[in-house]
Design a protein around this motif. Structure first.
Motif: not given
Length: 171
Positions: A119-124
């Motif tokens: 999720x962190x990768x997708x948001x960033x």
């Protein structure tokens, strides 16, 4: 902290508070938790303010800190809560009502089903519009890890959206 440094921090805080809170919400999916994450990140920045040499890189520093706080919080046992269909209180959304469409809610629900690191990768990558190198720097991992986590995260998000009855185009 010197009064001029305190003033500079106050200006940065006022300018970036909403953006940091919004990013935290996209990472954790809960406005109350996003407030806590943003507050923790700003406290960490305040403690380190006099040691930050490149004030132009503050946004990158905050992105990295927010991601780390969210991932650290998700590992703590008291954060292993289960989502329910019925919320105990209404969620107050500060986003423009025109943006609060069904697709947005569907994507946010799908994001909640993606593991925290993915999720962190997708948001960033897609919400914060960061490139692979910036995302890798924020997460403290290699660019290859970012690419693989992006692929896995998108796959998980697609599967979550398909199980909710909506098929999202793969493009």
């Amino acid at each position: 902290m010197h009064p001029t440094q305190e003033q500079a921090f106050a200006v940065y805080f006022a300018d970036r508070q909403d953006a940091v809170r919004r990013s935290a919400y996209l990472l954790c999916g809960d406005w109350h938790r996003a407030d806590d994450v943003a507050q923790t990140a700003f406290v960490k920045l305040h403690r380190s303010w006099d040691r930050v040499r490149d004030k132009g890189a503050l946004d990158a520093w905050m992105r990295r800190t927010v991601v780390r706080v969210v991932v650290d919080e998700s590992r703590r046992p008291w954060r292993r809560e289960r989502s329910t269909e019925v919320l105990p209180e209404p969620v107050v959304d500060t986003v423009d009502p025109g943006e609060a469409m069904g697709t947005r809610e569907l994507v946010l629900a799908g994001l909640r089903k993606v593991p925290p690191r993915q999720r962190a990768v997708l948001v960033l990558r897609f919400i914060e519009d960061q490139d692979v190198a910036s995302t890798a720097a924020a997460l403290g991992c290699s660019e290859g890890t970012v690419k693989s986590q992006t692929a896995r995260g998108l796959s998980t998000l697609r599967a979550a959206l398909e199980t909710d009855g909506e098929v999202v185009g793969r493009g």
